[in-house]
Design a protein around this motif. Structure first.
Motif, mmCIF file in Angstrom:
data_model
loop_
_atom_site.group_PDB
_atom_site.id
_atom_site.type_symbol
_atom_site.label_atom_id
_atom_site.label_comp_id
_atom_site.label_asym_id
_atom_site.label_seq_id
_atom_site.Cartn_x
_atom_site.Cartn_y
_atom_site.Cartn_z
ATOM 1 N N LEU A 86 0.812 -1.208 0.000
ATOM 2 C CA LEU A 86 0.000 0.000 0.000
ATOM 3 C C LEU A 86 0.851 1.266 0.000
ATOM 4 C CD1 LEU A 86 -2.838 1.182 0.021
ATOM 5 C CD2 LEU A 86 -2.791 1.095 2.521
ATOM 6 N N ALA A 87 1.965 1.256 0.719
ATOM 7 C CA ALA A 87 2.814 2.449 0.763
ATOM 8 C C ALA A 87 3.314 2.821 -0.631
ATOM 9 C CB ALA A 87 3.991 2.218 1.705
ATOM 10 N N ARG A 88 3.741 1.813 -1.395
ATOM 11 C CA ARG A 88 4.228 2.072 -2.753
ATOM 12 C C ARG A 88 3.101 2.568 -3.651
ATOM 13 N NH1 ARG A 88 3.723 -0.794 -7.055
ATOM 14 N NH2 ARG A 88 3.099 -2.675 -5.920
ATOM 15 N N VAL A 89 1.945 1.938 -3.537
ATOM 16 C CA VAL A 89 0.797 2.340 -4.341
ATOM 17 C C VAL A 89 0.381 3.772 -3.995
ATOM 18 C CG1 VAL A 89 -1.661 1.900 -4.748
ATOM 19 C CG2 VAL A 89 -0.043 -0.005 -4.680
ATOM 20 N N ALA A 90 0.387 4.111 -2.706
ATOM 21 C CA ALA A 90 -0.020 5.447 -2.275
ATOM 22 C C ALA A 90 0.920 6.513 -2.809
ATOM 23 C CB ALA A 90 -0.076 5.497 -0.745
ATOM 24 N N ARG A 91 2.225 6.248 -2.726
ATOM 25 C CA ARG A 91 3.187 7.237 -3.218
ATOM 26 C C ARG A 91 3.049 7.418 -4.733
ATOM 27 N NH1 ARG A 91 7.530 10.099 -0.920
ATOM 28 N NH2 ARG A 91 8.203 11.526 -2.573
ATOM 29 N N ALA A 92 2.843 6.329 -5.442
ATOM 30 C CA ALA A 92 2.665 6.413 -6.894
ATOM 31 C C ALA A 92 1.415 7.213 -7.246
ATOM 32 C CB ALA A 92 2.589 5.014 -7.499
ATOM 33 N N GLU A 93 0.351 7.055 -6.460
ATOM 34 C CA GLU A 93 -0.880 7.794 -6.712
ATOM 35 C C GLU A 93 -0.682 9.286 -6.467
ATOM 36 O OE1 GLU A 93 -4.730 8.792 -7.727
ATOM 37 O OE2 GLU A 93 -3.548 6.998 -8.151
ATOM 38 N N LEU A 94 0.055 9.623 -5.429
ATOM 39 C CA LEU A 94 0.367 11.024 -5.178
ATOM 40 C C LEU A 94 1.121 11.633 -6.355
ATOM 41 C CD1 LEU A 94 1.455 11.333 -1.441
ATOM 42 C CD2 LEU A 94 -0.260 12.708 -2.596
ATOM 43 N N GLU A 95 2.114 10.915 -6.844
ATOM 44 C CA GLU A 95 2.911 11.418 -7.960
ATOM 45 C C GLU A 95 2.077 11.525 -9.235
ATOM 46 O OE1 GLU A 95 6.272 8.817 -8.103
ATOM 47 O OE2 GLU A 95 7.172 9.649 -6.273
ATOM 48 N N ARG A 99 -1.205 12.098 -9.341
ATOM 49 C CA ARG A 99 -2.066 13.252 -9.176
ATOM 50 C C ARG A 99 -1.300 14.559 -9.383
ATOM 51 N NH1 ARG A 99 -7.440 13.683 -8.917
ATOM 52 N NH2 ARG A 99 -7.282 15.228 -7.261
ATOM 53 N N ALA A 100 -0.085 14.611 -8.848
ATOM 54 C CA ALA A 100 0.726 15.820 -8.991
ATOM 55 C C ALA A 100 1.025 16.095 -10.461
ATOM 56 C CB ALA A 100 2.016 15.677 -8.194
ATOM 57 N N LYS A 101 1.392 15.050 -11.187
ATOM 58 C CA LYS A 101 1.700 15.209 -12.610
ATOM 59 C C LYS A 101 0.474 15.689 -13.378
ATOM 60 C CE LYS A 101 3.565 12.678 -16.595
ATOM 61 N NZ LYS A 101 4.083 11.364 -17.074
ATOM 62 N N ALA A 102 -0.706 15.140 -13.044
ATOM 63 C CA ALA A 102 -1.932 15.527 -13.732
ATOM 64 C C ALA A 102 -2.280 16.994 -13.487
ATOM 65 C CB ALA A 102 -3.091 14.630 -13.289
ATOM 66 N N LYS A 103 -1.849 17.521 -12.358
ATOM 67 C CA LYS A 103 -2.122 18.927 -12.034
ATOM 68 C C LYS A 103 -0.908 19.825 -12.286
ATOM 69 C CE LYS A 103 -5.789 18.073 -8.687
ATOM 70 N NZ LYS A 103 -6.771 19.013 -9.254
ATOM 71 N N TYR A 104 0.084 19.284 -13.010
ATOM 72 C CA TYR A 104 1.283 20.041 -13.412
ATOM 73 C C TYR A 104 2.065 20.565 -12.198
ATOM 74 C CZ TYR A 104 -1.257 19.827 -17.803
ATOM 75 O OH TYR A 104 -1.956 19.376 -18.893
ATOM 76 N N ILE A 105 2.114 19.756 -11.156
ATOM 77 C CA ILE A 105 2.903 20.091 -9.969
ATOM 78 C C ILE A 105 4.236 19.363 -10.070
ATOM 79 C CG2 ILE A 105 3.056 19.859 -7.458
ATOM 80 C CD1 ILE A 105 -0.014 20.004 -7.406
ATOM 81 N N PRO A 106 5.368 20.073 -10.019
ATOM 82 C CA PRO A 106 6.678 19.424 -10.136
ATOM 83 C C PRO A 106 6.899 18.425 -8.998
ATOM 84 C CG PRO A 106 6.869 21.809 -10.376
ATOM 85 C CD PRO A 106 5.473 21.537 -9.906
ATOM 86 N N VAL A 107 7.656 17.377 -9.288
ATOM 87 C CA VAL A 107 7.935 16.359 -8.280
ATOM 88 C C VAL A 107 8.653 16.958 -7.084
ATOM 89 C CG1 VAL A 107 9.189 14.223 -7.809
ATOM 90 C CG2 VAL A 107 7.952 14.483 -9.970
ATOM 91 N N PHE A 108 9.578 17.909 -7.329
ATOM 92 C CA PHE A 108 10.321 18.487 -6.204
ATOM 93 C C PHE A 108 9.385 19.242 -5.264
ATOM 94 C CE2 PHE A 108 10.340 22.265 -8.940
ATOM 95 C CZ PHE A 108 10.175 23.295 -8.028
ATOM 96 N N ALA A 109 8.329 19.880 -5.819
ATOM 97 C CA ALA A 109 7.366 20.586 -4.976
ATOM 98 C C ALA A 109 6.569 19.593 -4.126
ATOM 99 C CB ALA A 109 6.427 21.421 -5.835
ATOM 100 N N LEU A 110 6.216 18.465 -4.732
ATOM 101 C CA LEU A 110 5.523 17.424 -3.981
ATOM 102 C C LEU A 110 6.405 16.899 -2.858
ATOM 103 C CD1 LEU A 110 3.212 15.373 -3.556
ATOM 104 C CD2 LEU A 110 4.310 13.931 -5.284
ATOM 105 N N ASN A 111 7.667 16.617 -3.176
ATOM 106 C CA ASN A 111 8.584 16.094 -2.168
ATOM 107 C C ASN A 111 8.782 17.086 -1.027
ATOM 108 O OD1 ASN A 111 8.928 13.715 -3.593
ATOM 109 N ND2 ASN A 111 10.747 14.446 -4.678
#
Length: 356
Positions: free
Chosen positions: A88-97, A99-111
């Motif tokens: 679940l932890a891996r799936v959750a992190r992938a889902e966050l990433e 969602r971020a990509k779909a909303k044009y949020i850079p990975v570094f901002a998410l991190n």
């Protein structure tokens, strides 16, 4: 006024002791407990929550209904109120990433956002790294939305955890059917779903809280997975396919939600081929198909006429219920499964329960 669990139990026990019909709550609890496998921890606790839910909803305490509940419960969680989801932890992190990509949020901002301290002092990244259950994940998302601006942008009004609890019931379903919930709500209906009492109450409502036209329980189990009346609607789609000679997905979805009248879904487009013999125009066909979430769709003009046309062409009687041909897709599922697989697995458990 909402009741505590003990007060509710005492009230129902007293009321049912003098009721002219049906078993008392105590008798129902004992019957349920006898049918739960002996190796299940806290059989009496499970039996109490199931008995209270059935009594509160006025669901007849037949062996078939009790075993239907236990079969779905066993299949979905193995009698665990908040079951562990592998990876679940891996799936959750992938889902966050995602969602971020779909909303044009850079990975570094998410991190950066995930490094912020959450309400319990740990960073969101640390909490996400160790989540094991859907309840834990839902709580992280709720915390993230409430405290971090980026969290609101990512997840406001959209918590990706949409099912949960021992019967893996839909949280939107629970929220829409909570008016008569008999317990004091702790926090929110979403949180109640992850408890044993709430998960069983709403799961039982979803499974048994409506009438079906089915002869075999396996089709009700398919509906639990695919949506109410999916098995009946799949049979209707099969009849449409026979009557028109078109190949259709037997998924139980008669309409594409929100589709414009000039861009219908596949099933609706096929039914329109029969507009002449059905004596219906496009608008009346759409209105009729919109009743596919109701029991009385079986008695509708469109249902009767489509089956008459199909059976005339086939030269035989066609089934009024068919297991939907839906492949199950979810980040939690790691192998190829289907609604038919689910329904048949539950049906096997149901028959074993009846034999106990």
């Amino acid at each position: 006024m909402r009741l505590t669990g003990l007060a509710l139990f005492a009230l129902l026990l007293g009321a049912c002791a003098t009721a002219p019909r049906g078993p008392s709550l105590q008798d129902l609890r004992e019957d349920v407990a006898r049918r739960i496998p002996a190796n299940v921890p806290d059989r009496q606790g499970w039996a109490t929550d199931i008995a209270v839910a059935m009594q509160a909803q006025g669901i007849e305490a037949t062996p078939e209904n009790i075993c239907s509940v236990l079969a779905v419960l066993e299949q979905e969680s193995g009698y665990v109120a908040d079951p562990v989801v592998p990876n679940l932890a891996r799936v959750a992190r992938a889902e966050l990433e995602r969602r971020a990509k779909a909303k044009y949020i850079p990975v570094f901002a998410l991190n950066t956002a995930l490094k912020l301290p959450s309400s319990d002092g740990r960073s969101y990244a640390d909490r996400l790294a160790v989540v094991r259950t859907e309840r834990e994940l839902s709580e992280v998302y709720e915390d993230l939305v409430g405290r971090v601006p980026l969290g609101r942008r990512l997840f406001e009004d959209w918590n990706p955890v949409q099912t949960g609890g021992p019967m893996q019931v839909s949280i939107p379903f629970a929220e829409a059917n909570a008016r008569d919930y008999p317990y004091t709500v702790q926090g929110s209906i979403r949180r109640e779903v992850f408890t044993r009492r709430g998960g069983m109450y709403f799961g039982i409502a979803h499974l048994l809280g409506y009438q079906t036209p089915y002869v075999r329980k396996v089709h009700r189990f398919a509906d639990y997975n695919a949506g109410r009346y999916a098995s009946r609607n799949a049979a209707f789609q099969n009849a449409v396919a026979v009557a028109t000679g078109r190949e259709l997905a037997l998924d139980g979805d008669l309409l594409n939600p929100g589709a414009p009248l000039d861009r219908p879904g596949e099933t609706e487009r096929a039914v329109r081929q029969l507009a002449g013999p059905l004596e219906m125009d496009e608008r009346s066909i759409r209105r009729a198909l919109g009743q596919g979430d109701r029991l009385d769709f079986n008695d509708s003009v469109i249902f009767r006429r489509v089956f008459a046309l199909a059976e005339s062409r086939a030269g035989k009687t066609l089934p009024r219920e068919v297991l939907p041909g839906i492949r199950l897709e979810s980040p939690k599922i790691t192998r190829e499964l289907s609604t038919a697989w689910f329904a048949n697995r539950v049906y096997d458990r149901y028959r074993r329960c009846l034999a106990r």
